[in-house]
Design an enzyme around this catalytic site. Structure first.
Site, PDB file in Angstrom:
ATOM      1  N   HIS A  65      41.167 -26.419  16.341  1.00 16.62           N
ATOM      2  CA  HIS A  65      39.940 -25.684  16.630  1.00 16.62           C
ATOM      3  C   HIS A  65      39.390 -25.067  15.348  1.00 16.62           C
ATOM      4  O   HIS A  65      40.111 -24.881  14.367  1.00 16.62           O
ATOM      5  CB  HIS A  65      40.190 -24.582  17.663  1.00 16.62           C
ATOM      6  CG  HIS A  65      41.233 -23.589  17.254  1.00 16.62           C
ATOM      7  ND1 HIS A  65      42.582 -23.843  17.382  1.00 16.62           N
ATOM      8  CD2 HIS A  65      41.142 -22.349  16.722  1.00 16.62           C
ATOM      9  CE1 HIS A  65      43.268 -22.797  16.959  1.00 16.62           C
ATOM     10  NE2 HIS A  65      42.413 -21.877  16.535  1.00 16.62           N
ATOM     11  N   CYS A 226      44.005 -14.117  15.477  1.00 13.85           N
ATOM     12  CA  CYS A 226      44.264 -15.303  14.657  1.00 13.85           C
ATOM     13  C   CYS A 226      43.042 -15.544  13.780  1.00 13.85           C
ATOM     14  O   CYS A 226      41.988 -14.953  14.003  1.00 13.85           O
ATOM     15  CB  CYS A 226      44.571 -16.524  15.525  1.00 13.85           C
ATOM     16  SG  CYS A 226      43.197 -17.085  16.559  1.00 13.85           S
TER      17      CYS A 226
END
Length: 707
Positions: A65, A226
């Site tokens: 991603h 993250c």
């Protein structure tokens, strides 16, 4: 707004064998649906994210991603691999691959949908349904969270019923347990004497024993985050919450993701028994959790071993291990890890001072350079424009520019010192830092004096902040006490201890620069060129630049040569990458060729950072090539005797350069050296392994780029 995923974005028979091939296959579906505008640019962003940390998860899941400017709307593509693809998960290959694409400015609604999906990935029933899906439309419906289709209701009915029964069982069990705890112990069998006096017992009933209050559950607050803030952030949160439920622990998670974050209630944080940080980026407002047992790990640990983290924080709490009490955190330390070395922190502090100093350098230096261009090099002897200014005379305007620039330049050393101290100790460091920098100017300690004054000021304030202060005095500490005490200490040290030796060192350095000639000057030029091109705008680059700019405060022939060499070398990397993409386009991706067009302007403007996209994609070939060209240019600039009074401007200040034609020749030679090296190195790679850019050598119109 389009749906997050459609049947066209699902591949139930993904045949790719590597993670790069899988990402390309799924990205092509996104591009075909118009959701990705530049396939190669998007894949480069995916690869860059993958390089930060593997995206494989336990349970056979891969979630490549990224956020990308080449994505038009939040999109998800799903592939199912029969043989499995290695995404770096500890338990082996992944058979469920989710390619998540978010635009650079993704809206909160769609990012919330992505976060919901990330949580669902921790649900075995959800992943099991995806593994058994036979139609792309059904898989897309499951991922979107749509209501089950009529045909699918039968298939899932049993599971739903079982889940309901299990939930009902749990719900029934909890009240039973609670009731058992709340019910007082049964009264003992009455003895004979008690039975013989029934009226007395009735008259004076014995009150029941109070119910024993159940112990409050252990409470944990957690932060997950993250680099992209899309998937791992929310998966770690879900994993920790589930593990907490299984362990009988209350877990409250603050997800600091791309959709923003809502801070945990301050009272909840205050009442928490322990803290878990599962993060790969800076935890925002970390000081909220000071004074509590803390477990600090990467985000993947929060996904893969939440039970261990909960057990660890409970053990720390049992042993009474807590973090240090809260104290002000310097801006450049807020993202620092516990393992950051002193050298790393020192570099951050110095970079803070330099970054705040550069705007003063640019403004003041360019004004001074323009003044010299208009009024000549004797304009520095003009009287103050406050006393003498003639509106129709160019020399008066030149004097105005020179004197404004001089005032701006006068802030250079105090700003450097003040913001080094600010980087170390936050706002309390500003006053002693500026005072120390001003003293450095007063005693002619110059740039080196300002640097040392900033470090001393920051260290003094940090030492004062560690002293235990009575609560009644804390309110006046940052406003009165710290500025007063720290300014006295810094002033004493700068005037009477370190200031004079530093001033002598500064004078010796200035005299050495003034006398530079021949081989010594050429070697210095090469070294400065290497520093300018090593990290392309990073710490070494800034050190070389600050060294050159510091000499402009009291310019002489040597310092002007240094400034010229530094700017010339700094222009080489982006110009070389621009030239390389022009003459050998097939060695670069389409995105790099587009960046090459912008690099012409960035290089010409002395913005070394224009080469960063190339270095990030291929550092082992680009950085050495850039350093070689920069060293050649710096050495040639020194050898040619080129000088420069302006601290910035690139080719736009050529009229202010001594020996301008030779200066441009030095830049051209260095650019050609870097270009030749990068083409040679990339060509060798392509000949041995096949260049990954070869597949993108054609643009959207199908015309092959000339090599």
């Amino acid at each position: 707004m389009s749906e997050l995923i459609t049947a066209e974005l699902v591949d139930l028979d993904l045949s790719a064998e590597t993670k790069d091939a899988a990402a390309r296959s799924l990205a092509e579906r996104m591009a075909a649906s118009g959701r990705v505008t530049d396939l190669e640019g998007f894949l480069a962003d995916v690869a860059a994210r993958e390089a930060q940390m593997p995206t494989g998860l336990d349970g056979g899941i891969g979630i490549p991603h990224c956020r990308s400017t080449h994505v038009t709307e939040p999109t998800l593509a799903f592939g199912r691999s029969a043989s499995g693809i290695d995404f770096g998960a500890p338990d082996g290959p992944a058979d469920l691959i989710f390619l998540i694409a978010a635009p650079a400015g993704g809206d909160a609604d769609h990012l919330s949908i992505l976060s919901t999906l990330a949580r669902h990935l921790m649900d075995g029933e959800f992943t099991g349904a995806l593994r058994s899906a036979t139609e792309p439309g059904r898989a897309a419906s499951l991922i979107r969270g749509d209501a089950p289709e009529a045909g699918a209701a039968e298939a899932t009915g049993a599971d739903a019923t079982g889940a309901d029964e299990a939930g009902a069982g749990e719900a029934a069990e909890e009240p039973t347990t609670a009731a058992a705890e709340a019910t007082p112990p049964a009264a003992p069998e009455p003895s004979t004497p008690a039975a013989a006096e029934p009226m007395a017992a009735a008259a004076e009933p014995t009150p029941p024993e109070p119910a024993a209050q159940p112990a409050a559950p252990f409470r944990i607050v957690a932060i997950t985050s993250c680099p992209t803030g899309i998937a791992h952030t929310y998966m770690a949160a879900e994993s920790l919450e589930k593990a907490g439920t299984a362990a009988g622990v209350e877990v409250f998670v603050e997800t600091q993701g791309s959709a923003g974050f809502k801070r945990l209630d301050p009272q909840l944080v205050a009442d928490a028994d322990g803290v878990i940080f599962a993060h790969d980026v800076e935890v925002r407002d970390k000081e909220r959790f000071a004074g509590k047992p803390i477990v600090d790990v990467g985000v993947k640990a929060g996904i893969n071993r939440p039970a261990e983290l909960i057990a660890e924080v409970r053990q720390k709490a049992a042993r009474g291990e807590v973090s240090a009490p809260a104290r002000p955190t310097a801006p450049m330390d807020k993202g620092a890890g516990a393992t950051d070395s002193y050298a790393t922190r020192l570099r951050k502090w110095l970079m803070t001072g330099v970054s705040y100093m550069v705007p003063f350098v640019a403004a003041g230096g360019l004004l001074i350079a323009l003044a010299f261009a208009i009024g000549g090099y004797t304009i520095n002897k003009a009287p103050s424009v406050a006393d003498h200014f003639v509106w129709t005379e160019a020399t008066s305007w030149a004097a105005l520019l020179f004197q404004i620039g001089g005032v701006a330049f006068g802030f250079l050393v105090p700003v450097l010192a003040g913001f080094i101290a600010y980087g170390m100790a936050d706002r309390p460091g500003l006053v002693p830092g500026f005072v120390g920098g001003a003293i450095a100017l007063t005693i002619n300690a110059g740039f080196l004096g300002g640097l040392i004054a900033g470090l001393i000021a920051g260290a003094v304030v940090m030492a004062i902040q560690r002293v235990t202060i009575p609560p009644v005095l804390r309110g006046i500490m940052p406003v009165v006490v710290i500025p007063l005490i720290s300014s006295v200490i810094v002033g004493f040290l700068m005037f009477l201890v370190v200031g004079k030796p530093v001033a002598a060192l500064q004078k010796g350095l200035t005299d050495w620069l003034s006398g530079l000639s021949g081989a010594n000057a050429i070697i210095l030029g090469a070294i400065l060129g290497l520093m300018m091109c090593f990290d392309l705008g990073g710490p070494l680059n800034k050190v070389a630049y600050a060294f050159a700019v510091g000499g402009l405060a009291n310019p002489n022939e040597g310092s002007l040569k240094v400034m010229a060499a530094v700017m010339a070398a700094g222009m080489v990397p982006p110009l070389a990458m621009a030239l390389a993409t022009t003459v050998r386009g097939r060695l670069f991706t389409k995105a790099e060729r587009e960046n090459g067009k912008a690099a012409w302007v960035l290089g010409a403007s002395f913005i070394t950072e224009g080469a960063i996209p190339f270095a990030a994609a291929d550092p082992l070939r680009v950085i050495p090539s850039a350093m070689a060209g920069g060293a050649v240019t710096g050495a040639l600039s020194m050898a040619f005797g080129c000088t420069l009074r302006a601290p910035h401007g690139g080719i736009f200040v050529v009229p202010l350069i001594g020996q301008p034609l030779l200066y441009l020749l030095a830049i051209a030679i260095g650019t050609c050296v870097s270009t030749a090296l990068v083409i040679l190195l990339k060509g060798l790679r392509g000949a041995s392994a096949g260049s990954p850019a070869d597949t993108s050598a054609s643009d959207a119109s199908g015309v092959t780029v000339a090599a």
